[in-house]
Scaffold this active site. Structure first.
Site, short mmCIF file in Angstrom:
data_model
loop_
_atom_site.label_atom_id
_atom_site.label_comp_id
_atom_site.label_asym_id
_atom_site.label_seq_id
_atom_site.Cartn_x
_atom_site.Cartn_y
_atom_site.Cartn_z
N ASN A 1 -15.57 62.63 34.97
CA ASN A 1 -16.64 62.46 35.96
C ASN A 1 -17.58 63.66 35.95
OD1 ASN A 1 -15.05 64.38 37.22
ND2 ASN A 1 -15.03 63.38 39.22
N ASP B 1 -15.21 56.44 46.55
CA ASP B 1 -14.62 56.95 45.31
C ASP B 1 -13.55 56.01 44.78
OD1 ASP B 1 -16.04 59.40 45.06
OD2 ASP B 1 -14.79 60.30 46.60
#
Length: 405
Positions: free
Chosen positions: A101, A175
């Protein structure tokens, strides 16, 4: 005897922090994949968020880190050092999946972007989570679920009652949804890679995930019939609203087809007159300026009854509803326990309740649980597995390039 876990034999390398990407690899680890979490010398920032979450600052009892990183192995090294970067390349040569990420510009600078790796590792499935996507003017902005998922994508600004303030946000909710979208895409790409020998890049953004999750109303807003934020009296269907009972609890109704559910609901609430009222008798009449009046009428009826009384009436009528529980009640919900939403784990301070991933396998059963790795817990083991000698590992440790524990 339980069947083998679905992803046994799959090797995953994770270069990620916080929640979205690690939640995807946690799912892989639960299902039998070997997941190696690569951390910087400072460690994943998720290790250090106790103060904002109302839990003890205790590295031996870090429930937030564990929920994303259980069942993984931990490797801690400085990727700016050539030896450490080469170790990562050796890991990727053996891996089926790489998950990150990091922001696009950071990946490109380190030669860890997809274009830099795909020729070297043609079978590798590359999974990426960003705040705002891989292209466009804002691709390099920092993205968290509070900003990219909740605020930018319209949820925070639309779903509060006009004249009040936006809702309190739920940490990591966006998330985890993004992480599970990534997991689905990566597994599809892994299947293709095993069939064709060709890898793939799978990209998920927090903003894009949120837009998808809200797709029904984002699409419908094009017709201009309702402009958020609204007050409850402006809802198009008062049978999809939340009402306060006499004893101060809230009950959420879920009766999406007004004309189908109104007769049963009216009878259950002891108000058959609603069925004949020309203002409320069908959706066309209701939406000719009468939604507010019906909302207030239903609210007045709920205010006459206790939570237990309303629950009994709606349950007997087989109508979908739920009391709006708070988190401490959810921890004790018998249905949640009956369906294995939780499990108990003994830490050095006592037993704690942790949350399971909602995806379950009948034959393989529930996954085992090992706490997330301590910083550098498996560094020596992993490097030895890559062929590094004890002398070379000790040299890297003394130089401050790796952490072993």
């Amino acid at each position: 005897m339980k069947a083998a876990r679905p992803l046994e034999g799959v090797k995953v390398v994770e270069l990620a922090t916080f929640v979205a990407a690690p939640s995807a690899t946690r799912f892989f680890a639960d299902q039998g994949a070997e997941v190696i979490k690569v951390e910087s010398l400072g460690g994943d920032n998720l290790r250090y968020g106790a103060a904002t979450e109302g839990r003890p600052d205790d590295p031996e009892e870090n429930l937030t880190f564990d929920i994303e990183n259980a069942n993984k192995k931990g490797l801690c090294m400085n990727l700016k050092k050539p030896e450490c970067f080469q170790a990562l390349m050796t890991l990727l040569a053996e891996a089926d999946i790489f998950i990150t990420n990091w922001r696009p510009q950071a990946l490109a600078k380190m030669k860890l972007d997809y274009d830099s790796l795909k020729e070297r590792f043609p079978r590798l499935v590359y999974g990426s989570v960003t705040g705002y996507g891989d292209t466009g003017p804002d691709k390099d902005l920092p993205g968290y679920d509070a900003t990219a998922f909740f605020a930018r994508a319209g949820m925070l600004g639309s779903l509060y009652e006009r004249g009040t303030a936006p809702m309190n946000l739920i940490p990591s909710m966006g998330d985890r949804q993004s992480g599970m979208c990534l997991a689905a895409g990566v597994l599809a790409a892994l299947y293709s890679a095993r069939e064709t020998g060709k890898g793939e890049k799978v990209s998920v953004s927090l903003m894009g995930t949120s837009i998808f999750m809200q797709g029904t109303m984002i699409q419908s807003t094009q017709y201009g019939k309702i402009n958020y934020p609204i007050v409850k009296q402006e809802t198009l269907n008062p049978l999809m609203a939340c009402y306060k009972t006499k004893d101060g609890r809230f009950i959420q109704l879920a009766l999406p087809v007004y004309d189908m559910f109104l007769p049963r609901f009216a009878k259950a609430m002891g108000r058959e007159a609603w069925i004949e009222d020309p203002r409320f008798c069908d959706s066309n009449s209701l939406q000719s300026g009468h939604t507010g009046a019906f909302y207030d009428t239903v609210a007045a009826r709920f205010a006459e009854l206790s939570t237990a009384e309303v629950s009994k009436l709606l349950t007997e009528a087989d109508l979908p509803f739920s009391v709006a529980q708070v988190w401490r009640e959810v921890l004790e919900d018998p249905q949640a326990w009956a369906t294995d939403c939780f499990y108990k784990k003994n830490y050095h301070t006592g037993m704690r309740i942790l949350v399971r991933n909602p995806i379950q396998f009948e034959e393989a059963g529930l996954p085992p649980y090992e706490c997330g790795p301590r910083l550098g817990e498996h560094t020596q083991e992993i490097l030895e597995g890559l062929g590094y000698t004890s002398k070379a590992i000790n040299s890297m440790r003394h130089a401050g390039d790796i952490i072993c524990c």
